[in-house]
Design a protein around this motif. Structure first.
Motif, PDB file in Angstrom:
ATOM      1  N   UNK A  86       0.873  -1.017  -0.318  1.00 55.79           N
ATOM      2  CA  UNK A  86       0.135   0.213  -0.105  1.00 55.79           C
ATOM      3  C   UNK A  86       0.858   1.417  -0.201  1.00 55.79           C
ATOM      4  N   UNK A  87      -0.068   2.056  -0.813  1.00 53.41           N
ATOM      5  CA  UNK A  87       1.484   3.884  -1.038  1.00 53.41           C
ATOM      6  C   UNK A  87       0.340   4.460  -1.229  1.00 53.41           C
ATOM      7  N   UNK A  88       0.629   6.296  -0.940  1.00 51.62           N
ATOM      8  CA  UNK A  88      -0.498   6.613  -1.689  1.00 51.62           C
ATOM      9  C   UNK A  88       0.521   8.414  -2.803  1.00 51.62           C
ATOM     10  N   UNK A  89       0.126   8.431  -3.747  1.00 48.26           N
ATOM     11  CA  UNK A  89       0.893   9.652  -4.948  1.00 48.26           C
ATOM     12  C   UNK A  89       0.213  10.986  -4.497  1.00 48.26           C
ATOM     13  N   UNK A  90       0.847  12.088  -4.590  1.00 48.42           N
ATOM     14  CA  UNK A  90       0.237  13.171  -3.912  1.00 48.42           C
ATOM     15  C   UNK A  90       0.528  13.672  -5.436  1.00 48.42           C
ATOM     16  N   UNK A  91      -0.238  14.243  -5.632  1.00 46.97           N
ATOM     17  CA  UNK A  91      -0.594  15.464  -7.017  1.00 46.97           C
ATOM     18  C   UNK A  91      -0.923  16.526  -7.137  1.00 46.97           C
ATOM     19  N   UNK A  92       0.007  17.676  -7.641  1.00 41.72           N
ATOM     20  CA  UNK A  92      -0.824  18.738  -7.026  1.00 41.72           C
ATOM     21  C   UNK A  92      -1.567  19.109  -8.392  1.00 41.72           C
ATOM     22  N   UNK A  93      -2.207  19.917  -8.787  1.00 43.05           N
ATOM     23  CA  UNK A  93      -3.655  20.642  -9.599  1.00 43.05           C
ATOM     24  C   UNK A  93      -2.822  20.586 -11.485  1.00 43.05           C
ATOM     25  N   UNK A 153      -4.407  19.081  -2.443  1.00 39.85           N
ATOM     26  CA  UNK A 153      -4.044  18.325  -3.890  1.00 39.85           C
ATOM     27  C   UNK A 153      -5.117  16.863  -3.495  1.00 39.85           C
ATOM     28  N   UNK A 154      -4.406  16.307  -5.223  1.00 34.24           N
ATOM     29  CA  UNK A 154      -4.993  15.041  -5.213  1.00 34.24           C
ATOM     30  C   UNK A 154      -4.226  14.243  -4.960  1.00 34.24           C
ATOM     31  N   UNK A 155      -5.298  12.688  -3.695  1.00 30.71           N
ATOM     32  CA  UNK A 155      -4.236  11.831  -3.598  1.00 30.71           C
ATOM     33  C   UNK A 155      -4.571  10.700  -4.354  1.00 30.71           C
ATOM     34  N   UNK A 156      -3.990   9.563  -4.998  1.00 30.14           N
ATOM     35  CA  UNK A 156      -3.815   8.550  -5.333  1.00 30.14           C
ATOM     36  C   UNK A 156      -3.224   7.125  -4.487  1.00 30.14           C
TER      37      UNK A 156
END
Length: 430
Positions: A86-93, A153-156
């Motif tokens: 499990x992990x998360x990716x944080x994206x800006x706009x 932010x967008x978090x995947x």
């Protein structure tokens, strides 16, 4: 040959229909099992994604530290072929990954090529990469979130499903092999069932052919006699009736025989088509048998034969009176035909638990053991010449068998000592 081709064609149709039915059923069952298994596998993972999403939304309940891969992964060397849980990716706009530092160089290498797809926001997806298969959930974190790394932010969220995918692939292979095996079994089962289903059809077809052939043979004889006698009368237009009385009597006898045969054939045809139904009623046996047997007692006396009967007093049974009367007449006619002057004929009735037994016997000529099992078949005659003299067509005992069977009973013929035969009929008290 045409009938054989028709039978084989019908059997082939049954075989194909049953094979396709079994194959379709097994395939549908396999698809349902696999879909249910797949849903159950992803259900736990999706629940985990929901929990992580709720943890991100409920910022205060989270630890101040950002989400990272599982701690056991950070405590050991990371290999390129080792799946992440499990992990998360944080994206800006702009779609750029902003948590590269917390991911680490190795993890960032794994996921840097995953582009932000805003169209799947809040949707669970299955993502295949060069490093494995992941179940993902994309969400937009509010700007008011207490964790500045995620705020706005967008978090995947990614959950590794490599193990589950391998398990599903293995399960799918086993399921395919199982379905193929069951298809082979279905092939054998469809072939066996089609042959078994055709057996009564073939028997019915054969009986129909035999019936038509035998009926045509039986009808041809009286018609030929009547035709010859009538043609002979036409050659003597000036003859007196008294002079041609023998020819006229012969024609009348053959006409009576033809009428009887036609009625018997009609009864057999109705029996085969189940067009005849029983009308069972409670019947007093003493008056029933007296009314039926009294005329035959006079006939027996006129032939110097003795007809006696015994029926228990106040006895009753439930049956179809018309059919049982027809049964008695058939058995008595046979007894009168095949006995000589001085012989005896008897009819006895007795009860055995819920059944009642009818015995019709005579002291005439015995029946050979080889013929006892055949006399109830249609058009069977133990002595063809004697049946021509007595006018028998070989249908009487076949009709008697049908009457007994329709009353859920049994009929058989046994020898009587010192001489004679007896028909034993066991009938259910309907």
């Amino acid at each position: 040959m045409d009938s054989n081709r028709g039978i084989k064609r019908q059997q082939a149709k049954l075989f194909i229909t049953e094979l396709l039915s079994f194959a379709g059923l097994f395939f549908l069952l396999g698809v349902i099992v696999f879909v249910l298994y797949r849903q159950s596998v992803y259900r736990d993972i999706d629940q985990s994604l929901d929990h992580q999403r709720q943890a991100l939304i409920d910022g205060p309940k989270m630890n101040a530290q950002p989400l990272t891969p599982l701690m056991p992964r950070q405590q050991q060397p990371i290999h390129a072929d080792m799946p992440l849980q499990s992990t998360t990716l944080v994206y800006n706009t702009a779609g750029q990954i902003t948590n590269q530092a917390s991911l680490g160089q190795r993890n960032y290498t794994y996921f840097k090529n995953i582009a932000l797809d805003k169209s799947v926001l809040n949707q669970k997806q299955t993502l295949e990469t060069n490093h494995g298969v992941f179940r993902t959930l994309l969400l937009k974190v509010a700007k008011t979130n207490v964790n500045p790394e995620y705020a706005g932010h967008y978090v995947l969220i990614l959950q590794s499903v490599d193990g589950q995918v391998r398990a599903m692939n293995t399960f799918r292979q086993v399921l395919i092999i199982t379905i193929v095996i069951f298809w082979l079994l279905a092939l054998s089962l469809a072939y066996w069932l089609s042959r078994r289903a055709m057996r009564p059809i073939i028997r019915s077809w054969q009986r129909q052919q035999d019936f038509v052939a035998d009926a045509a043979h039986e009808l041809r004889a009286p018609l030929a006699v009547i035709q010859s006698q009538q043609e002979q009368l036409l050659t003597k237009p000036q003859a007196k009736i008294i002079d041609q009385s023998e020819a006229i009597a012969t024609s009348l006898n053959e006409t009576t025989r033809l009428k009887t045969l036609t009625n018997d054939l009609l009864t057999i045809a109705k029996a085969d088509s189940n067009a005849t139904t029983l009308n069972p009623v409670t019947t007093d046996l003493v008056p029933f048998f007296e009314q039926t047997l009294a005329p035959y007692a006079d006939i027996a006396n006129s032939q110097d034969k003795a007809l006696t009967w015994h029926v228990p007093t106040d006895s009753r049974a439930i049956f179809d009176p018309d059919r049982i009367r027809q049964l008695l007449i058939i058995l008595l006619d046979n007894a009168l035909k095949y006995t000589a002057p001085g012989d005896s004929i008897w009819v006895n009735v007795e009860f055995d638990k819920r059944d009642w037994l009818l015995h019709v016997g005579n002291s005439g000529a015995p029946i050979a053991d080889a013929d006892k099992a055949k006399i109830f078949k249609r058009f069977y005659r133990t002595d063809a010449s004697r049946n021509r003299q007595t006018g028998g067509s070989g249908l009487g005992l076949a009709i008697a068998q049908w009457i007994v069977d329709s009353h859920h009973g049994h009929i058989r013929v046994v020898d009587v000592e010192p001489r004679g035969v007896q028909f034993d009929v066991r009938l259910k008290n309907l």
